[in-house]
Design an enzyme around this catalytic site. Structure first.
Site, PDB file in Angstrom:
ATOM      1  CG  PHE A 444      20.215  22.235   7.726  1.00 17.43           C
ATOM      2  CD1 PHE A 444      20.534  23.596   7.116  1.00 17.43           C
ATOM      3  CD2 PHE A 444      20.556  21.211   7.218  1.00 17.43           C
ATOM      4  CE1 PHE A 444      21.613  23.776   6.364  1.00 17.43           C
ATOM      5  CE2 PHE A 444      21.973  21.226   6.369  1.00 17.43           C
ATOM      6  CZ  PHE A 444      22.140  22.393   5.883  1.00 17.43           C
ATOM      7  CG  ASP A 529      15.499  15.487   5.786  1.00 20.50           C
ATOM      8  OD1 ASP A 529      16.428  14.608   5.766  1.00 20.50           O
ATOM      9  OD2 ASP A 529      16.056  16.631   5.347  1.00 20.50           O
ATOM     10  CE  LYS A 558      24.082  15.231   6.964  1.00 21.17           C
ATOM     11  NZ  LYS A 558      25.047  15.941   6.065  1.00 21.17           N
TER      12      LYS A 558
END
Length: 713
Positions: A444, A529, A558
């Site tokens: 994802f 990532d 984030k």
């Protein structure tokens, strides 16, 4: 074209603001200026932007001037009584579908407020009343020590005292339906009177012992049982003067302002609330407007839209690309969240790792507000004084030569893919438009057209093709599959150190190290990532650190924005990053000074606290508790640091149901891929609290319907 129309705001058409601008019962005229000052400070605007349909009805000023404190008692009582009659008449005549918000004035205006409201309800039944006050306000003209009439209204509403007050038209209140909350300063005559009459007094000693939420729950029972509706009267001196000093009679040791606001939120779900009164604000003692802001907060807390109404608006006017759990949050502090009805939840999601230092961390909020007051945005057409410092800090802290700032994690992934492809053409010598990117099944990385082209999740892809060519997938955790997939045209291998959204999947030990060796040998970029795994989440500064790997590029996001702003970045050395030239790639908001200031403070906090070490200890203890106590429906518990997945057996209840039941128990989390419950609290959570959460999770899971596999176990 159909013109959308707003949805109803609730059972009442509007909140009607009535200013009771009188201080006839007080020793000074100060509170009389309160209603006009609150309106001038923007009360109506505040309510409007918070979703409450509110309109000014009127401000009632007394016809006579303020009487001196030494004026004859009968004359002062007559003036207060006359004003109360006028206020009661006005409130009784308001439309039935409106809810009055009465702004005082001294507390003597309450005689008019609640006699008028009792008249409105009289045909349907009695009125209940919750009186929030530091004082009991239950003297009469014969028992008062001070002679001040603002100490008499509750006794008058119950039918005791001077005829000038008790004679205001309207039903007397039944003491069985009246209670006082937060009292801490009274005289013996007042306690004797209320005790004799049967009024329930919840003093501050009881509030401190039991908690305001529990006390207020009991107060609601008193005011709502057997009544046609109830009202709430808030004297601002109920709040501790350390929070709210601009009151007529401050008394130390009171309610906290935030605690009262949180508690008043429960009124949003009370369809039988008929009026709210807030009194005794002294604008002369509030030059900075801090107390006026609290009045706004109290009014909005009680009168704002509830969860059902807010979610109805989201369903009606929002695209249906999310299915949020049935809650609407309005405040966060540390590891806690509060919904619009005032219920508190332990945040075990932390916005998919974005809120690592908890909600509203003081240093991060200070960095945000200070920078917002200086400079928020210029675009990258110019340099600013925050971004260069952030770029330097990122490169020095993580050991890379270049950093490219963007906003969201998706943008950072797209940036990395663009850099990898251009590097392949300019440096590696891959033929034009032939570069390949390898990802993993279950990944994802975001939901842009390009990124979902790498996804193996059918829903992410269905209906959005065609996808860019050159995007390949291999099994996660299998270095041999990577070896076999690489071709001369391979530009990069994009991989998550842990597949968080994929189900908290942890690859075998040494996986990233083996992949790094393979990529080096084939001249392929290894890009990690770290949007969800970076900045301490997994018990290391980066998830890649578990294998001692330095990828060719890392993607951060984030947590870099401190839970306040979207801030992300792609980091790599010059050999990769210098393929970009001015105009190749950009973002109006990427690298804005506001986001840079917050990110700098986040990085400072990381280095000062070494929070990843705390996350490692607390996460390990939490998983030990889960493994010891979880029921047979649990198939596996896996995780690193404060990123934990609880996989349920597929033949049993879904993790989505578990998340909803946990929400009812005050724990906010979410499922992923139906079968995995995700636990990723803010990194600041204390070990004992994390273990308590684990115990609650186990209790909820044990109560789920068990599948055949679980029953057989």
């Amino acid at each position: 074209m159909t013109q959308p129309t707003p949805l109803p705001h609730g059972p009442r058409a509007t909140v009607r603001v009535v200013g009771a601008a009188a201080a006839l019962g007080a020793p000074s005229a100060g509170p009389a200026a309160g209603p006009d000052a609150l309106l001038a400070a923007g009360l109506l605007h505040h309510l409007s932007i918070r979703g409450t349909a509110a309109a000014l009805d009127t401000v009632l000023h007394p016809p006579q001037p303020q009487l001196p404190a030494g004026a004859p008692a009968a004359e002062r009582l007559a003036a207060v009584g006359a004003y109360a009659r006028r206020l009661a008449d006005h409130l009784a005549a308001l439309p039935d579908d409106s809810l009055p918000l009465v702004l005082g004035g001294d507390h003597a205006v309450a005689v008019g407020t609640w006699r008028g409201m009792a008249r409105r309800l009289e045909a349907r039944g009695p009125l209940g009343l919750i009186w929030i006050d530091a004082h009991l306000d239950s003297h009469t003209d014969t028992s008062t020590h001070s002679g001040n009439i603002h100490g008499m209204p509750l006794a008058a509403l119950l039918g005791e005292g001077a005829e000038a007050l008790t004679g205001v038209p309207g039903p007397r209140l039944d003491p069985a339906h009246v209670c006082v909350v937060g009292a801490r300063a009274w005289e013996a005559e007042e306690v004797e009177r209320l005790t004799r009459l049967g009024v329930r007094i919840f003093g501050m000693a009881e509030v401190r012992r039991r908690g305001l939420d529990a006390v207020f729950c009991d107060a609601l029972t008193v005011a709502r049982s057997g009544t046609a509706g109830f009202g709430v009267s808030v004297d601002l001196d109920a709040v501790d003067p350390g929070d709210i000093p601009a009151v007529l009679c401050p008394a130390p040791g009171g309610l906290s302002a935030q605690g009262l606001a949180d508690t008043l939120h429960v009124l949003r779900s009370c369809g039988d609330l008929v009026a709210l009164e807030i009194v005794e604000y002294l604008p002369e003692r509030d030059p900075q407007g801090a107390v006026a802001a609290w009045v706004n907060t109290f009014a909005e807390a009680a009168l704002g839209p509830n969860t059902y109404l807010l979610r109805a608006r989201e369903r009606e006017f929002g695209a249906h690309n999310y299915a949020p759990l049935p809650v609407a949050f309005q405040r966060g502090e540390g590891v806690w969240l509060w919904d619009v009805e005032g219920r508190r939840y332990l945040d075990m999601m932390s916005a998919y790792s974005a809120v690592s230092f908890g909600h509203s961390h003081p240093r991060l909020v200070q960095a945000l507000t200070e920078q917002a007051g200086r400079l928020a945005l210029t675009s990258r057409a110019y340099s600013n004084d925050r971004l260069p410092l952030l770029l330097e800090r990122l490169c020095v802290m993580f050991g890379y030569e270049r950093a490219l700032p963007v906003n969201t994690g998706l943008e950072a992934v797209e940036t990395a893919l663009k850099a990898a492809r251009k590097w392949a053409y300019q440096v590696k010598g891959v033929p034009t438009d032939a570069a390949e990117i390898i990802g993993c099944n279950g990944n994802f990385h975001g939901r842009s057209i390009g990124i979902v082209g790498l996804s193996s999740v059918a829903q992410y892809r269905q209906g959005f093709g065609p996808f860019p060519p050159g995007l390949l997938r291999i099994p996660y955790g299998d270095p041999q599959a990577l070896e076999e997939a690489i071709t001369p045209n391979t530009a990069a291998f994009l991989v998550e150190p842990i597949q968080a959204e994929g189900g908290i999947l942890i690859p075998p030990s040494g996986y990233l190290a083996r992949c790094a060796e393979i990529c080096r040998r084939h001249n392929v970029l290894l890009i990690a990532d770290e949007v969800q795994t970076g900045l301490g989440r997994t018990g290391r500064l980066l998830g890649s650190d578990h294998d001692g790997v330095r990828p060719d590029g890392i993607i951060l996001g984030k947590a870099l924005g401190g839970g306040l702003l979207p801030v992300s970045a792609f980091l790599a050395d010059r050999a990769v990053m210098d393929v970009f030239t001015p105009g190749d790639h950009g973002s109006t908001f990427g690298g804005n000074p506001l986001g840079a200031a917050v990110a700098l403070e986040v990085l400072d906090l990381l280095l000062e606290t070494r929070i990843w070490e705390h996350a490692e200890r607390v996460g390990r203890r939490m998983r030990e508790r889960l493994r010891a106590d979880c029921p047979p429906c649990v198939r596996e518990i896996r995780g690193r640091g404060l990123l934990t997945g609880i996989e349920l057996h597929p033949d049993g209840a879904s993790a989505g149901l578990a998340a909803e039941l946990l929400l009812a128990r005050g724990i906010a989390t979410r499922d992923t891929h139906r079968s995995v419950l995700r636990l990723s609290p803010p990194l600041i959570i204390e070990a004992d609290l994390a273990e308590q959460a684990a115990a609650t999770v186990c209790e909820v899971l044990a109560a789920l319907p068990q599948g055949q596999h679980s029953l057989a176990s």
